[in-house]
Design a protein around this motif. Structure first.
Motif, short mmCIF file in Angstrom:
data_model
loop_
_atom_site.label_atom_id
_atom_site.label_comp_id
_atom_site.label_asym_id
_atom_site.label_seq_id
_atom_site.Cartn_x
_atom_site.Cartn_y
_atom_site.Cartn_z
N ALA A 218 -26.94 -32.81 -29.91
CA ALA A 218 -27.29 -34.02 -29.17
C ALA A 218 -26.93 -33.93 -27.69
O ALA A 218 -27.30 -34.81 -26.91
CB ALA A 218 -26.59 -35.23 -29.80
N GLU A 219 -26.20 -32.88 -27.30
CA GLU A 219 -25.82 -32.72 -25.89
C GLU A 219 -27.03 -32.32 -25.05
O GLU A 219 -27.87 -31.53 -25.49
CB GLU A 219 -24.74 -31.65 -25.75
CG GLU A 219 -23.37 -32.07 -26.25
CD GLU A 219 -22.74 -33.13 -25.39
OE1 GLU A 219 -22.88 -33.05 -24.15
OE2 GLU A 219 -22.11 -34.06 -25.93
N PRO A 220 -27.15 -32.84 -23.82
CA PRO A 220 -28.27 -32.46 -22.96
C PRO A 220 -28.26 -30.96 -22.60
O PRO A 220 -29.30 -30.37 -22.39
CB PRO A 220 -28.11 -33.33 -21.72
CG PRO A 220 -26.73 -33.87 -21.78
CD PRO A 220 -26.31 -33.88 -23.20
N ASP A 221 -27.07 -30.36 -22.53
CA ASP A 221 -26.94 -28.94 -22.23
C ASP A 221 -25.95 -28.34 -23.24
O ASP A 221 -24.76 -28.16 -22.94
CB ASP A 221 -26.44 -28.72 -20.81
CG ASP A 221 -26.48 -27.25 -20.40
OD1 ASP A 221 -26.70 -26.38 -21.26
OD2 ASP A 221 -26.27 -26.97 -19.20
N PRO A 222 -26.42 -28.01 -24.45
CA PRO A 222 -25.52 -27.51 -25.50
C PRO A 222 -24.74 -26.27 -25.09
O PRO A 222 -23.55 -26.14 -25.41
CB PRO A 222 -26.47 -27.22 -26.66
CG PRO A 222 -27.67 -28.07 -26.41
CD PRO A 222 -27.80 -28.14 -24.92
N ALA A 223 -25.38 -25.35 -24.37
CA ALA A 223 -24.70 -24.11 -23.99
C ALA A 223 -23.51 -24.41 -23.08
O ALA A 223 -22.43 -23.84 -23.22
CB ALA A 223 -25.68 -23.16 -23.31
N ASN A 224 -23.70 -25.31 -22.14
CA ASN A 224 -22.62 -25.66 -21.22
C ASN A 224 -21.51 -26.41 -21.95
O ASN A 224 -20.31 -26.16 -21.71
CB ASN A 224 -23.17 -26.53 -20.08
CG ASN A 224 -22.09 -26.87 -19.06
OD1 ASN A 224 -21.52 -25.99 -18.43
ND2 ASN A 224 -21.83 -28.16 -18.90
N ALA A 225 -21.88 -27.29 -22.87
CA ALA A 225 -20.89 -28.04 -23.63
C ALA A 225 -20.04 -27.11 -24.49
O ALA A 225 -18.83 -27.30 -24.63
CB ALA A 225 -21.57 -29.08 -24.50
N ALA A 226 -20.67 -26.06 -25.05
CA ALA A 226 -19.95 -25.13 -25.93
C ALA A 226 -18.97 -24.26 -25.17
O ALA A 226 -18.12 -23.61 -25.78
CB ALA A 226 -20.95 -24.26 -26.68
N CYS A 227 -19.04 -24.24 -23.85
CA CYS A 227 -18.11 -23.45 -23.05
C CYS A 227 -16.79 -24.16 -22.83
O CYS A 227 -15.86 -23.59 -22.26
CB CYS A 227 -18.73 -23.12 -21.69
SG CYS A 227 -20.15 -22.00 -21.78
#
Length: 236
Positions: A218-227
């Motif tokens: 649901a995050e707009p930028d999953p890759a950035n959130a996962a960092c």
């Protein structure tokens, strides 16, 4: 105390709560609240206000006194039907009181009026969900939201007490996204709470994965959130 019993109004109960905290006398608070509650029928707002005051006061007492006050608070909340038992912010001041309020709402009886209101609220959220989101709409008293907020405010308490953590997870809906980085900390806590011991089975690892996938998706930028460090440290 200086006032004849039973206590008659909310102001008297608040004054007694302050005195009970000063004297470290949880039994005095419970006796005063019960005298107020049983003196005459009380409305929803009065009961919720006093319950909130008891939740705030409960954290000032040692474990035995806290349990006594929270038990009295829970008994008072159970007088309300589910649609009237609002999970107010005051209940988040104490993890024990917050958990008790959640559980009281879960077992509370639902009336026909409450059922109709629940259905109406659900239909309204489906039809007007986008509009509410744009207006910053936030539902009050939603158990999932309240439970995640309670964890966020009292994370060390729940991580140190796994039985209470498992009770809290009964109110967290893995189908509902949780904002990062809180979702990673909650997912890690779910994995920590996993248990298969005797009659107790808690599928924490499955729950952790569901929370992680739904929230990250649901995050707009999953890759950035996962960092985020909470993701890396907590899950891997």
């Amino acid at each position: 105390v200086g006032q004849p019993w039973p206590l008659l109004d909310y102001a008297e109960v608040c004054s007694l709560a302050d005195v009970a905290m000063y004297l470290d006398a949880p039994a005095l608070l419970c006796a005063g609240v019960r005298s107020w509650r049983l003196a005459a029928a009380k409305g929803r707002e009065e009961l919720l206000h006093v319950a909130g005051k008891m939740a705030e006061a409960s954290s000032q007492f040692a474990s035995g006194g806290q349990e006594l006050v929270v038990s009295e608070m829970r008994e008072m909340l159970q007088q309300l039907p589910r649609h009237q038992l609002q999970l107010a912010p005051e209940f988040t001041t104490s993890p024990v009181a917050g958990l008790a309020a959640l559980e009281a709402r879960t077992v509370a009886k639902e009336t026909l009026v409450g059922h109709i209101k629940s259905v109406g609220s659900f239909l309204g959220s489906v039809i007007g969900g986008d509009r509410r989101e744009r207006q910053g709409y936030a539902a009050e008293g939603v158990p999932h939201d309240f439970a995640t907020q309670l964890f966020e405010l009292h994370e060390p308490f729940f991580l140190a007490k796994l039985p209470e953590l498992r009770r809290l997870f009964r109110h967290i809906d893995p189908a509902q996204p949780i904002p990062a980085p809180l979702c990673f900390r909650i997912a890690a806590a779910a994995a920590l709470a996993a248990a298969e011991d005797g009659n107790e089975v808690f599928a924490g690892h499955r729950l952790a994965l569901d929370i992680f996938e739904r929230s990250l998706g649901a995050e707009p930028d999953p890759a950035n959130a996962a960092c985020d460090d909470a993701c890396v440290v907590g899950l891997f």
